[in-house]
Design a protein around this motif. Structure first.
Motif, mmCIF file in Angstrom:
data_model
loop_
_atom_site.group_PDB
_atom_site.id
_atom_site.type_symbol
_atom_site.label_atom_id
_atom_site.label_comp_id
_atom_site.label_asym_id
_atom_site.label_seq_id
_atom_site.Cartn_x
_atom_site.Cartn_y
_atom_site.Cartn_z
ATOM 1 N N PRO A 58 75.749 -105.970 28.926
ATOM 2 C CA PRO A 58 76.095 -107.398 28.918
ATOM 3 C C PRO A 58 75.056 -108.261 28.203
ATOM 4 O O PRO A 58 75.413 -109.245 27.541
ATOM 5 C CB PRO A 58 76.172 -107.748 30.411
ATOM 6 C CG PRO A 58 76.490 -106.452 31.090
ATOM 7 C CD PRO A 58 75.768 -105.423 30.297
ATOM 8 N N GLN A 59 73.772 -107.893 28.299
ATOM 9 C CA GLN A 59 72.740 -108.664 27.618
ATOM 10 C C GLN A 59 72.852 -108.511 26.099
ATOM 11 O O GLN A 59 72.695 -109.486 25.349
ATOM 12 C CB GLN A 59 71.355 -108.230 28.075
ATOM 13 C CG GLN A 59 70.219 -109.068 27.492
ATOM 14 C CD GLN A 59 70.317 -110.521 27.918
ATOM 15 O OE1 GLN A 59 70.374 -110.826 29.108
ATOM 16 N NE2 GLN A 59 70.352 -111.435 26.952
ATOM 17 N N ALA A 60 73.128 -107.292 25.650
ATOM 18 C CA ALA A 60 73.280 -107.072 24.210
ATOM 19 C C ALA A 60 74.439 -107.893 23.660
ATOM 20 O O ALA A 60 74.350 -108.472 22.561
ATOM 21 C CB ALA A 60 73.487 -105.588 23.929
ATOM 22 N N VAL A 61 75.524 -107.968 24.418
ATOM 23 C CA VAL A 61 76.675 -108.753 23.986
ATOM 24 C C VAL A 61 76.334 -110.243 23.980
ATOM 25 O O VAL A 61 76.680 -110.979 23.044
ATOM 26 C CB VAL A 61 77.891 -108.456 24.892
ATOM 27 C CG1 VAL A 61 79.020 -109.444 24.624
ATOM 28 C CG2 VAL A 61 78.374 -107.032 24.661
ATOM 29 N N ALA A 62 75.633 -110.717 25.028
ATOM 30 C CA ALA A 62 75.221 -112.117 25.069
ATOM 31 C C ALA A 62 74.318 -112.450 23.893
ATOM 32 O O ALA A 62 74.449 -113.523 23.273
ATOM 33 C CB ALA A 62 74.508 -112.413 26.387
ATOM 34 N N ASP A 63 73.398 -111.545 23.556
ATOM 35 C CA ASP A 63 72.503 -111.768 22.415
ATOM 36 C C ASP A 63 73.291 -111.827 21.109
ATOM 37 O O ASP A 63 73.025 -112.676 20.241
ATOM 38 C CB ASP A 63 71.465 -110.655 22.340
ATOM 39 C CG ASP A 63 70.425 -110.736 23.450
ATOM 40 O OD1 ASP A 63 70.264 -111.828 24.036
ATOM 41 O OD2 ASP A 63 69.779 -109.707 23.730
ATOM 42 N N ALA A 72 81.890 -110.312 20.137
ATOM 43 C CA ALA A 72 81.538 -109.076 20.826
ATOM 44 C C ALA A 72 82.056 -109.137 22.246
ATOM 45 O O ALA A 72 82.182 -110.215 22.839
ATOM 46 C CB ALA A 72 80.013 -108.880 20.826
ATOM 47 N N ASP A 73 82.366 -107.985 22.799
ATOM 48 C CA ASP A 73 82.801 -107.891 24.184
ATOM 49 C C ASP A 73 82.407 -106.516 24.703
ATOM 50 O O ASP A 73 81.878 -105.682 23.951
ATOM 51 C CB ASP A 73 84.308 -108.096 24.291
ATOM 52 C CG ASP A 73 84.704 -108.774 25.600
ATOM 53 O OD1 ASP A 73 83.910 -108.679 26.562
ATOM 54 O OD2 ASP A 73 85.787 -109.368 25.659
ATOM 55 N N PHE A 74 82.651 -106.262 25.968
ATOM 56 C CA PHE A 74 82.312 -104.956 26.532
ATOM 57 C C PHE A 74 83.272 -104.625 27.666
ATOM 58 O O PHE A 74 83.950 -105.505 28.214
ATOM 59 C CB PHE A 74 80.871 -104.930 27.041
ATOM 60 C CG PHE A 74 80.603 -105.831 28.215
ATOM 61 C CD1 PHE A 74 80.727 -105.352 29.515
ATOM 62 C CD2 PHE A 74 80.221 -107.150 28.024
ATOM 63 C CE1 PHE A 74 80.487 -106.179 30.594
ATOM 64 C CE2 PHE A 74 79.972 -107.983 29.097
ATOM 65 C CZ PHE A 74 80.102 -107.495 30.396
ATOM 66 N N LEU A 193 79.461 -108.763 34.804
ATOM 67 C CA LEU A 193 80.446 -107.700 34.932
ATOM 68 C C LEU A 193 81.778 -108.207 35.473
ATOM 69 O O LEU A 193 82.761 -107.463 35.504
ATOM 70 C CB LEU A 193 79.913 -106.589 35.846
ATOM 71 C CG LEU A 193 78.779 -105.737 35.269
ATOM 72 C CD1 LEU A 193 78.164 -104.856 36.346
ATOM 73 C CD2 LEU A 193 79.277 -104.883 34.105
ATOM 74 N N GLY A 194 81.815 -109.467 35.921
ATOM 75 C CA GLY A 194 83.090 -110.050 36.315
ATOM 76 C C GLY A 194 83.182 -110.594 37.722
ATOM 77 O O GLY A 194 84.229 -111.126 38.107
ATOM 78 N N SER A 195 82.119 -110.483 38.520
ATOM 79 C CA SER A 195 82.145 -111.023 39.880
ATOM 80 C C SER A 195 81.940 -112.532 39.877
ATOM 81 O O SER A 195 81.244 -113.067 39.018
ATOM 82 C CB SER A 195 81.041 -110.390 40.738
ATOM 83 O OG SER A 195 81.260 -109.031 40.966
#
Length: 473
Positions: A58-63, A72-74, A193-195
């Protein structure tokens, strides 16, 4: 009751215990590792490694999204699978292979002192083996979670850090109690992650041991990620929510009211794991929150009992425990060779860095990385300090991401003109930390740091800006 004898017996086979045994073997001593759970310990299976695996994608996608033209998504499921791969699906066969390949014996079972240089190992089948240490016993049993006495907590199925990092699915609603490192990191991980995450913190700021600016920016980052951050708020009681299977949190303070969650993560700290270690059989009493007191070499009693890592309460971080284990193993080898360990600061037999040169990273967004004293801690220690604080705004940061924002706080000991502590807060600043650690440990004079030229265009150019600001003041 079987009996065995080794030069060194290590109780606890996490990274710290493995280091103690490995370095003892390298020094020509025989060693045994005693472990009742998984070799590799908390860090490998339930803490450092899986938590960072949950955070990384998630951090790589945010960056990536901070750069123009990038989409980008995951897949959260893939993140959980990658986390599981890093824990080898909670199978320690690889760690056992490493330990035995390094020359250490592996003894499965609960280790307990039973007199001088004597350890009883009770296996899962109830059988006990008596193990004798010719040279030393090393306690490396780590720490265990602290559970607060909240009414109703024992009636609901709450998570500790282990359950959070080993989760097989992402809860729709997650409550987090505690604004320390675990609470902040796991709140961010599960929010991404979606929570829908609610973090309840009794105090006025998260990460209370860090510089205030770091706490403020991490709080802002959590809110930006969607975390409902409730500061100055207490958790008075919890109860099940009936047919929904959730948990109702009854809060008081600044954000009083009720919150219903599907899971509650209790992240309210840890304490040294000294329960049922048999310390009374050798006349050792614990101090503080149950820690085993030690000298600079890790020695707890006589010339044979050592305690390294979280169990001694000095600097409860994996890397610092491994450092202590290296120090202790060297001291053990010195005594085995008929020499006295060198107690001088910064010798190979003294864990001097534990006191004022401990590095730490919190893998939130922004990251926080610091070493040494904060400004408040330095003043409490009686140092005459000057604090230099400025934005990290250099070519390297601008190139890294649009809108990149960071801050650095340097605490300078005026009398000696050396750094007493440095804090960085910003995306990816963990990689700046080791240079600061070297400067603090080496007590490098600021006039000499002026000649440590940072490469252009890197974020490390902030070092030049820091020195310029100090010299101008």
């Amino acid at each position: 009751m079987a009996e065995h004898e080794y030069d060194v017996v290590v109780i606890g086979a996490g990274p710290v215990g493995e280091n103690a045994a490995g370095y003892a073997v390298d020094a020509g001593l025989s060693a045994a590792l005693v472990e009742s759970e998984l070799l590799g310990g908390e860090c490998s299976y339930w803490a450092c490694i899986p938590s960072k695996a949950l955070l990384r994608t998630p951090q790589a996608v945010a960056d990536a999204r901070r750069l123009p033209g990038v989409t980008a998504d995951f897949d959260p499921g893939a993140v959980l699978e990658r986390r599981t791969s890093f824990t080898s699906n909670w199978d320690d066969a690889g760690q056992v292979e490493w330990a035995e390949g390094a020359g250490a014996a592996v003894l499965r079972g609960r280790g307990r002192l039973a007199g001088e240089r004597t350890v009883e190992v009770t296996g899962a089948d109830g059988r006990t083996t008596t193990v004798t240490a010719r040279r030393a016993v090393v306690l490396a049993t780590g720490s265990v979670p602290v559970t607060p006495p909240i009414p109703g907590l024992d009636t609901v199925g709450y998570w500790g850090s282990r359950e959070a990092t080993a989760a097989k699915e992402v809860p729709e609603r997650l409550g987090v109690l505690g604004g320390g490192v675990v609470g902040c990191e796991m709140a961010l991980a599960f929010a991404r992650l979606g929570s829908r995450v609610t973090l309840i913190n009794h105090g006025p700021r998260v990460l209370p041991g860090a510089e205030p600016v770091a706490s403020e920016r991490v709080a802002g980052g959590l809110r930006e990620a969607g975390v409902d951050l409730r500061l100055d708020t207490g958790l008075d009681r919890v109860e099940g929510s009936g047919g929904t299977g959730g948990t109702v949190l009854h809060c008081s303070g600044a954000r009083a009211g009720t919150v219903e969650v599907d899971r509650l993560l209790v992240a309210t700290g840890r304490r040294p794991n000294t329960d049922d270690l048999g310390l009374d059989t050798v006349g050792v009493t614990t101090t503080g929150r149950g820690a085993v007191g030690v000298d600079e070499s890790g020695l707890a009693r006589g010339t044979w009992l050592y305690a390294v890592g979280d169990v001694n309460g000095r600097a409860p971080l994996t890397h610092q425990g491994k450092y202590q284990a290296r120090i202790a193993a060297h001291a053990i080898a010195e005594r085995a060779a008929g020499r006295e360990p060198d107690p001088a600061p910064w010798s190979e037999d003294a864990a001097t860095a534990d006191h004022h040169a401990v590095p730490q990273v919190v893998f939130t967004d922004p990251e926080v990385a610091w070493v040494g004293r904060t400004a408040d801690a330095a003043r409490r220690d009686g140092l005459d300090v000057r604090v230099v604080e400025l934005d990290i705004a250099v070519a390297g940061s601008a190139l890294t991401a649009d809108g990149w924002s960071g801050r650095v706080v340097a605490v300078v000991d005026r009398r000696r003109e050396v750094l007493a502590g440095v804090t960085f807060v910003g995306p990816g600043v963990a990689e700046l930390l080791h240079a600061a650690t070297i400067a603090v440990v080496g007590e490098v004079p600021l006039h000499r740091l002026w000649h440590a030229v940072p490469a252009f265009p890197t974020i490390s150019e902030v070092w030049l800006r820091l020195l310029e600001t100090y010299r101008a003041g």
